[in-house]
Motif scaffolding. Structure first.
Motif, short mmCIF file in Angstrom:
data_model
loop_
_atom_site.label_atom_id
_atom_site.label_comp_id
_atom_site.label_asym_id
_atom_site.label_seq_id
_atom_site.Cartn_x
_atom_site.Cartn_y
_atom_site.Cartn_z
N ILE A 284 3.45 -12.39 52.00
CA ILE A 284 4.14 -12.43 50.68
C ILE A 284 2.98 -12.97 49.59
N ALA A 285 3.17 -11.97 48.56
CA ALA A 285 2.15 -12.35 47.62
C ALA A 285 2.97 -12.97 46.25
N ASP A 286 4.17 -12.51 46.10
CA ASP A 286 4.91 -13.04 44.68
C ASP A 286 6.48 -12.83 45.15
N VAL A 287 7.13 -13.72 44.50
CA VAL A 287 8.62 -13.62 44.55
C VAL A 287 9.15 -13.87 43.15
N PHE A 288 10.12 -12.87 42.65
CA PHE A 288 10.76 -13.04 41.23
C PHE A 288 12.17 -12.68 41.32
N SER A 289 12.95 -13.01 40.26
CA SER A 289 14.21 -12.35 40.16
C SER A 289 14.50 -12.38 38.89
N GLU A 290 15.18 -11.48 38.38
CA GLU A 290 15.91 -11.14 36.97
C GLU A 290 17.25 -10.89 36.80
N VAL A 291 17.70 -10.97 35.71
CA VAL A 291 19.21 -10.73 35.55
C VAL A 291 19.36 -9.36 34.69
N VAL A 292 20.36 -8.77 35.11
CA VAL A 292 20.71 -7.48 34.44
C VAL A 292 21.84 -7.60 33.27
N TYR A 293 21.66 -7.26 32.29
CA TYR A 293 22.76 -7.35 31.10
C TYR A 293 23.42 -6.04 30.80
N ASP A 294 24.58 -5.91 30.13
CA ASP A 294 25.25 -4.94 29.89
C ASP A 294 24.49 -4.20 28.94
N GLY A 295 24.22 -2.78 29.08
CA GLY A 295 23.47 -1.95 28.15
C GLY A 295 22.02 -2.06 28.67
N ASP A 296 21.44 -2.87 29.96
CA ASP A 296 20.33 -2.49 30.36
C ASP A 296 20.22 -1.15 31.16
N THR A 297 19.06 -0.54 31.31
CA THR A 297 19.01 0.47 32.28
C THR A 297 18.20 0.20 33.51
N PHE A 298 19.03 0.24 34.40
CA PHE A 298 18.62 -0.59 35.83
C PHE A 298 18.95 0.45 36.96
N ARG A 299 18.03 0.78 37.67
CA ARG A 299 18.19 1.86 38.98
C ARG A 299 17.37 1.23 39.90
N TYR A 300 17.82 1.45 41.16
CA TYR A 300 17.26 1.29 42.49
C TYR A 300 17.37 2.15 43.49
N GLN A 301 16.57 2.14 44.51
CA GLN A 301 16.53 3.11 45.55
C GLN A 301 16.76 2.51 46.98
N ILE A 302 17.05 3.07 47.89
CA ILE A 302 17.48 2.47 49.29
C ILE A 302 16.47 3.27 50.28
N ARG A 303 15.79 2.71 50.73
CA ARG A 303 14.87 3.27 51.62
C ARG A 303 14.78 2.53 53.27
#
Length: 320
Positions: free
Chosen positions: A124-143
């Protein structure tokens, strides 16, 4: 009466109690190391112990009582030992201590969870977390069963603590690959309800974005560390997650104690403050002696000056 006086005379001071506590914890740590416990590299256990004792001395319960006055000695030892065996350092804000009744409990912080994850998996090189607010553009893929965030763009006007849609955490490996976990706000609240405060603590109300990030980070690390070959750290993170879910987001109050009297728990020896030496009564200002009057000095008598016109001077050239 004589027995009480004897007990009072034999009662250790706070400094003696803490010294005995530290000595006992170090002895237990040495025993565990002899039995096979391996501490993380470059971990200064003694320094971490001193920092922990300093933090615990300042920690109070919800009623304002000092932790060392209400917590059993065994629970204090156990909390510090847990910190040491996990390789956490209070100086780096990797853990904190909370009082529950007469029990002291150690909890890894956000930074402590990241530290434990890196210890469990050196890739592991790094770990971080973020918050998604209403109006944000957020997408993720499942692999292959894992979430990979492909896009997150945010406008500064979207940041509104009342309109949090969810949060995600991401692990970045040294080879460049990533693994993420996302939780909707409903999932996060369901997790909070399982805690002692039901999501109604000051931390949840004042900093919900930070609590959201911590909650999703725990889930990501739990799922990731389950694949670790380090059984000791795997068990540590599993225990942390279970206990943290029960006591989610309880924030300790660190206030330097001002009282000098400590009512120690029954499990610990009574500790009395060191007796102060009585302060001497202030000295009364002494009356200053009146200055002696200076007597006028007598004027010297004036000798009569000779009449130089009548004095005969020697003739120094006559050779007489």
């Amino acid at each position: 009466m004589a027995e009480k006086e004897l007990q009072k005379a034999q009662a250790p001071t706070m400094a003696q109690y803490i010294e005995g506590l530290s000595t006992g914890i170090l002895a237990d740590l040495n025993t565990k190391q002899a039995q096979g416990l391996v501490l993380p590299k470059n971990y200064a256990a003694r320094n971490a112990l001193l920092a922990a004792i300093f933090k615990i001395k300042e920690t109070k319960d919800k009623d304002g009582n000092l932790a060392l006055a209400v917590c059993s000695e065994d629970s204090v030892k156990q909390a510090v030992m847990e910190m040491l065996t996990k390789g956490l350092d209070p100086n780096k804000t990797q853990c904190y201590f909370i009082v529950y009744g007469n029990k002291l409990t150690m909890f890894p912080s956000y930074f402590g969870l990241i530290h434990l994850a890196k210890e469990a998996d050196p890739n592991i090189a790094d770990v971080f977390s973020e918050v998604v607010y209403d109006g944000d553009t957020f997408r993720y893929q499942i692999r292959n069963g894992y979430k990979i965030v492909s896009e997150h763009s945010q406008d500064i006007d979207n940041i509104n603590l009342d309109k949090i849609k969810g949060a995600y955490a991401t692990i970045v490996y040294h080879n460049g690959t990533e693994r993420s976990e996302y939780m909707s706000m409903q999932q996060i609240r369901n997790s909070w309800v399982r805690g002692a405060t039901k999501g109604n603590s000051d931390a949840h109300k004042l900093a919900p974005e930070e609590m959201c990030k911590r909650t999703v980070l725990k889930r990501l690390l739990k799922n990731t560390v389950n694949t670790s070959n380090d059984e000791q750290l795997l068990n540590s993170l599993s225990e942390i997650d279970d206990e943290a879910e029960q006591n989610e987001a309880t924030v300790p109050i660190d206030i330097t104690p001002t009282e000098e009297h400590y009512d120690m728990p029954k499990q610990a020896k009574a500790i009395e403050p060191e007796a102060k030496k009585p302060e001497p009564a202030p000295e009364q200002p002494k009356a200053k002696p009146e200055p002696k009057k200076k007597e006028p000095k007598p004027e010297p008598e004036q000798t009569a000056q000779p009449d130089w016109a009548q004095v005969e001077l020697p003739d120094i050239l006559s050779g007489e």
